[in-house]
Design an enzyme around this catalytic site. Sequence first.
Site, mmCIF file in Angstrom:
data_model
loop_
_atom_site.group_PDB
_atom_site.id
_atom_site.type_symbol
_atom_site.label_atom_id
_atom_site.label_comp_id
_atom_site.label_asym_id
_atom_site.label_seq_id
_atom_site.Cartn_x
_atom_site.Cartn_y
_atom_site.Cartn_z
ATOM 1 N N LYS A 57 4.106 -8.308 -1.774
ATOM 2 C CA LYS A 57 3.075 -8.848 -2.465
ATOM 3 C C LYS A 57 3.123 -9.954 -3.629
ATOM 4 O O LYS A 57 2.646 -10.707 -3.971
ATOM 5 C CB LYS A 57 2.131 -7.503 -2.966
ATOM 6 C CG LYS A 57 1.470 -6.687 -2.145
ATOM 7 C CD LYS A 57 0.723 -5.450 -2.464
ATOM 8 C CE LYS A 57 0.281 -4.625 -1.219
ATOM 9 N NZ LYS A 57 -0.270 -3.148 -1.607
ATOM 10 N N GLN A 101 0.089 0.674 -6.755
ATOM 11 C CA GLN A 101 0.463 0.926 -5.359
ATOM 12 C C GLN A 101 0.486 2.601 -5.056
ATOM 13 O O GLN A 101 0.921 3.347 -5.923
ATOM 14 C CB GLN A 101 1.916 0.470 -5.020
ATOM 15 C CG GLN A 101 2.587 0.761 -3.744
ATOM 16 C CD GLN A 101 1.560 -0.018 -2.687
ATOM 17 O OE1 GLN A 101 1.246 -1.179 -2.835
ATOM 18 N NE2 GLN A 101 1.710 0.165 -1.620
ATOM 19 N N ASP A 124 -7.875 -4.144 -5.210
ATOM 20 C CA ASP A 124 -7.543 -3.633 -4.105
ATOM 21 C C ASP A 124 -8.798 -2.796 -3.683
ATOM 22 O O ASP A 124 -9.116 -2.465 -2.446
ATOM 23 C CB ASP A 124 -6.676 -2.352 -4.489
ATOM 24 C CG ASP A 124 -5.167 -2.358 -3.868
ATOM 25 O OD1 ASP A 124 -5.191 -2.968 -2.795
ATOM 26 O OD2 ASP A 124 -4.356 -1.596 -4.379
HETATM 27 N N1 GUN Z 1 -0.763 2.168 -0.094
HETATM 28 C C1 GUN Z 1 -1.066 1.706 1.264
HETATM 29 N N2 GUN Z 1 -2.014 0.930 1.371
HETATM 30 C C2 GUN Z 1 -2.218 0.263 0.160
HETATM 31 C C3 GUN Z 1 -3.199 -0.581 -0.208
HETATM 32 O O1 GUN Z 1 -3.611 -1.462 0.526
HETATM 33 N N3 GUN Z 1 -2.947 -0.701 -1.565
HETATM 34 C C4 GUN Z 1 -2.179 0.079 -2.352
HETATM 35 N N4 GUN Z 1 -2.359 -0.184 -3.781
HETATM 36 N N5 GUN Z 1 -1.653 0.982 -1.959
HETATM 37 C C5 GUN Z 1 -1.642 1.352 -0.573
#
Ligand code: GUN
Length: 300
Positions: A57, A101, A124
């Site tokens: 990211k 995350q 998100d």
């Molecule tokens: N863990 C698994 N998928 C995601 C996601 O799309 N965003 C975040 N923040 N954590 C995750």
Amino acid sequence: MYLRVMQILDGVLVSAHIKEQIKHEVNEWQTNGGKKPHLAAILVGNNPASEAYVGSKVKHCEELGFDSTLLRFEKDITESFLISEVERLNNDDTIDGILVQLPLPGHISGDSVINAISPGKDVDGFHPISLGKMLLGQPTFLPATPYGIMLMLEYYKIDTAGMHCVIIGRSNIVGTPMTILMSRASNPGNATVTMCHSKTKNLKEITLTADIIIAAIGRPKYVTADMVKPGAIIIDVGINRIDDPTKKSGSRLVGDVDFDNVAPLCSYITPVPKGVGLMTICGLMKNTLLAAKQAKELIG
Ligand code: GUN
């Protein structure tokens, strides 16, 4: 004889196309006096998969001309400290989007931390306000993976109206929001949706009636060829690491679908890797750009 042609839904191709659009939009935005979108990512602990996702990211921010800040914390930090860090980012006008995350260590409530994110920075799309607005069809940040899947279906002009869409998995991040997006009056969308989960009986009977299967269960190669109707569309959300002594690393990534045996049956299928994972990043980046634009409207 009728020969069915299977087509790969190519995350590399589609994400490259969308990233070009985002870059163009960021340029235009900056030319008109807007500032670079700025994403803050929080990583707690050192789970290797989470490290890889967050790393990707941050790398994409650089590629698209966004600023990024990565905040790393030890896995034993307290929930209240993490929430105070989220609040600090909420109040920092230089930050447009915040992502925490997941998963978080067991002693920290993911819900409490997500609830602390300002909805205007919830790129998100996991905050109850974002999810509530999505449910009601109001403009908001869509959760990144479901958003990315919708972008992919749109790119390939797959008309899902009237199709039977079977979603396997009921997570807050993927399965549950996916049921809403696929059933709403839009294109893609307008599907008849069945959600399946660990307590579903006769899973195979249900999946055999699916025109689209969206597999988001987190179990390697769970969807097998005998579960798939010929001509079905397969969206594989799984990213599972399995042992593979033939690889230098000793392991490889596979999805929730038994790709080798299912692919010949399908009309369309996403590979793993190079499928949905890349689209998730596109969803996140589009949300972050939107957050930056909205912040300007709010702050002036
Ligand atoms: N863990 C698994 N998928 C995601 C996601 O799309 N965003 C975040 N923040 N954590 C995750």
